[in-house]
Scaffold this motif. Structure first.
Motif, mmCIF file in Angstrom:
data_model
loop_
_atom_site.group_PDB
_atom_site.id
_atom_site.type_symbol
_atom_site.label_atom_id
_atom_site.label_comp_id
_atom_site.label_asym_id
_atom_site.label_seq_id
_atom_site.Cartn_x
_atom_site.Cartn_y
_atom_site.Cartn_z
ATOM 1 N N TRP A 245 0.579 -1.006 0.183
ATOM 2 C CA TRP A 245 -0.079 -0.176 -0.639
ATOM 3 C C TRP A 245 0.926 1.307 -0.314
ATOM 4 C CZ3 TRP A 245 -4.577 -1.846 -1.175
ATOM 5 C CH2 TRP A 245 -5.215 -2.917 -0.829
ATOM 6 N N SER A 246 2.363 1.089 -0.114
ATOM 7 C CA SER A 246 3.330 2.162 0.410
ATOM 8 C C SER A 246 4.254 2.041 -0.128
ATOM 9 C CB SER A 246 3.457 3.036 1.139
ATOM 10 O OG SER A 246 3.600 1.990 1.944
ATOM 11 N N HIS B 2 2.054 -5.459 -10.344
ATOM 12 C CA HIS B 2 1.010 -5.917 -11.559
ATOM 13 C C HIS B 2 0.023 -5.502 -10.264
ATOM 14 C CE1 HIS B 2 3.744 -6.007 -14.749
ATOM 15 N NE2 HIS B 2 4.868 -7.233 -13.815
ATOM 16 N N GLN B 3 0.052 -5.364 -9.187
ATOM 17 C CA GLN B 3 -1.436 -5.511 -8.465
ATOM 18 C C GLN B 3 -2.505 -4.269 -8.481
ATOM 19 O OE1 GLN B 3 0.667 -3.777 -4.174
ATOM 20 N NE2 GLN B 3 0.421 -1.896 -4.646
ATOM 21 N N ALA C 26 -4.956 3.237 -9.648
ATOM 22 C CA ALA C 26 -3.763 4.318 -9.832
ATOM 23 C C ALA C 26 -2.492 4.473 -8.939
ATOM 24 C CB ALA C 26 -4.035 5.492 -9.727
ATOM 25 N N HIS C 27 -3.462 3.787 -7.829
ATOM 26 C CA HIS C 27 -2.308 4.347 -5.982
ATOM 27 C C HIS C 27 -1.512 2.614 -6.088
ATOM 28 C CE1 HIS C 27 -1.303 5.269 -2.538
ATOM 29 N NE2 HIS C 27 -1.699 3.776 -1.981
ATOM 30 N N LEU C 28 -2.280 1.924 -6.576
ATOM 31 C CA LEU C 28 -1.495 0.687 -6.121
ATOM 32 C C LEU C 28 -0.450 0.688 -7.450
ATOM 33 C CD1 LEU C 28 -4.172 -1.710 -5.873
ATOM 34 C CD2 LEU C 28 -3.481 -1.132 -4.183
ATOM 35 N N HIS C 29 -1.070 0.733 -8.383
ATOM 36 C CA HIS C 29 0.512 0.438 -10.005
ATOM 37 C C HIS C 29 1.345 1.968 -9.067
ATOM 38 C CE1 HIS C 29 1.452 -0.334 -13.447
ATOM 39 N NE2 HIS C 29 1.968 1.277 -13.775
ATOM 40 N N ARG C 30 1.392 2.374 -9.195
ATOM 41 C CA ARG C 30 2.166 3.755 -8.462
ATOM 42 C C ARG C 30 2.707 3.204 -7.474
ATOM 43 N NH1 ARG C 30 -0.539 7.636 -7.971
ATOM 44 N NH2 ARG C 30 -0.738 7.816 -5.406
#
Length: 361
Positions: free
Chosen positions: A155-156, A173-174, A342-346
């Motif tokens: 998550w971070s 690739h989550q 988008a957050h998970l990809h970043r």
């Protein structure tokens, strides 16, 4: 301070929570709480919940009655889809019971919660309550909130750099795997519920276990007595996978992609709840399908507030946050999923970068 911003910049054993550090007589939260109380938004709604619990119980009973009436046919897969939605609604009722939105007292809340949770859908009320209470106390805190522990997903970026095992394998690739993984969430709830019975902290272990055993044995017996083995497995797969997707889709917009905290980073109670939560705009259908949890900011500030009051509380809370300069994030349902993904990809970027730089890659 370790804070991951949302992609857009600018979202219960006992889940009745203490007001948290800082909500004294003159605190920001105390002033907001007085406004909410004066508006009558903390009053119980016995009539509403009598109707809602009766309707959900009727839908659950009606679904199983339809299953028995249809018999051994592939049309049972339509019943499986319907029952996935019903199981999600039962879970939402158990959620409200855990937060004591229905009853003020712990005993009737726990008794009904175990009936709907353990017996109704095979999810341990005690296990979920313990986990959810810790989430409410410290939402999106990487060490204190079990919902953002780096188990399968990260998550971070800090979690991504330190990840290992399955989280490292999936993390890069989550974002693409998030919704497919939700198909396993229904099964995961059952497995985690049974495993929780072995925990020394589990209260009413025999009662919880007995109700879970009754649900699981009755569920599997009915499936394999009424349906052929192939149809029974197909029903179980469709039902549990869609139940997991529905439940995950309810909770995913609430906090995923919102700021996270780490270590000693703990703002005061009001900011801790508002900054880490996301509201989802919508009408009555959205309220129904998400069980009122689309008003996640208001729910986190006032977890024992009856869900039909959350829509009205939103007006008060949003105006107050604007007044004191606290960001209040609200978006549409599709946009909320886009922000979360988008957050998970970043945050998975460190894993992708390490794979590219690894020898032989």
């Amino acid at each position: 301070m370790t804070t991951s911003s949302a992609a857009s910049a600018t979202t219960a054993p006992s889940a009745v929570l203490p007001r948290g550090p800082g909500p004294g007589v003159g605190s920001d939260f105390a002033r907001l709480s007085r406004r909410i109380d004066e508006a009558g938004l903390l009053r119980r709604r016995p009539g509403y919940y009598t109707v809602r619990l009766a309707l959900v119980t009727g839908l659950l009973a009606g679904g199983w009655a339809a299953f028995l009436a249809l018999g051994d046919t592939w049309w049972q897969l339509a019943v499986a889809v319907f029952m996935a939605l019903v199981f999600g609604q039962v879970a939402l009722v158990a959620h409200d019971l855990a937060h004591r939105q229905v009853f003020r007292q712990r005993r009737p809340s726990a008794a009904c919660g175990r009936l709907f949770g353990n017996l109704g859908i095979g999810m341990s009320y005690g296990w979920w309550m313990n986990k959810h209470t810790r989430h409410h106390a410290n939402p999106n805190h990487e060490q204190l909130d079990p919902d953002v522990a780096p188990d399968i997903l990260v998550w971070s970026t800090e979690q991504a750099r330190d990840s290992g095992g399955l989280a490292r394998f999936i993390g890069g690739h989550q974002a693409f795997l998030f919704f497919p993984l939700l198909t396993l969430e229904g099964f995961n709830l059952h497995v985690a519920s049974v495993r929780a019975l072995l925990s020394p902290s589990m209260k009413s272990r025999w009662l919880e276990g007995g109700l879970l055993f009754l649900h699981l044995s009755a569920y599997l017996s009915v499936l394999f007595l009424v349906l052929s083995p192939g149809k029974a497995i197909a029903f179980l797969t469709v039902h549990q996978c869609l139940f997991g997707v529905y439940l995950g889709s309810i909770f995913a917009p609430n906090h995923k992609g919102m700021p996270t905290f780490s270590g000693d980073d703990r703002p005061d109670f009001l900011r801790r709840q508002v900054l880490t939560s996301r509201n989802v705009r919508g009408g009555r259908v959205t309220d129904l399908m998400l069980g009122g949890l689309n008003y996640q900011i208001e729910h986190h500030l006032f977890p024992s507030m009856p869900s039909p009051h959350l829509r009205r509380a939103r007006v008060v809370v949003r105006a107050y946050c604007e007044e004191i300069g606290v960001p209040y994030h609200e978006t549409g349902l599709i946009r909320s999923y886009r922000e979360a993904l988008a957050h998970l990809h970043r945050v998975g970027e460190p894993i992708r970068r390490q794979r590219k730089s690894a020898p032989g890659q």
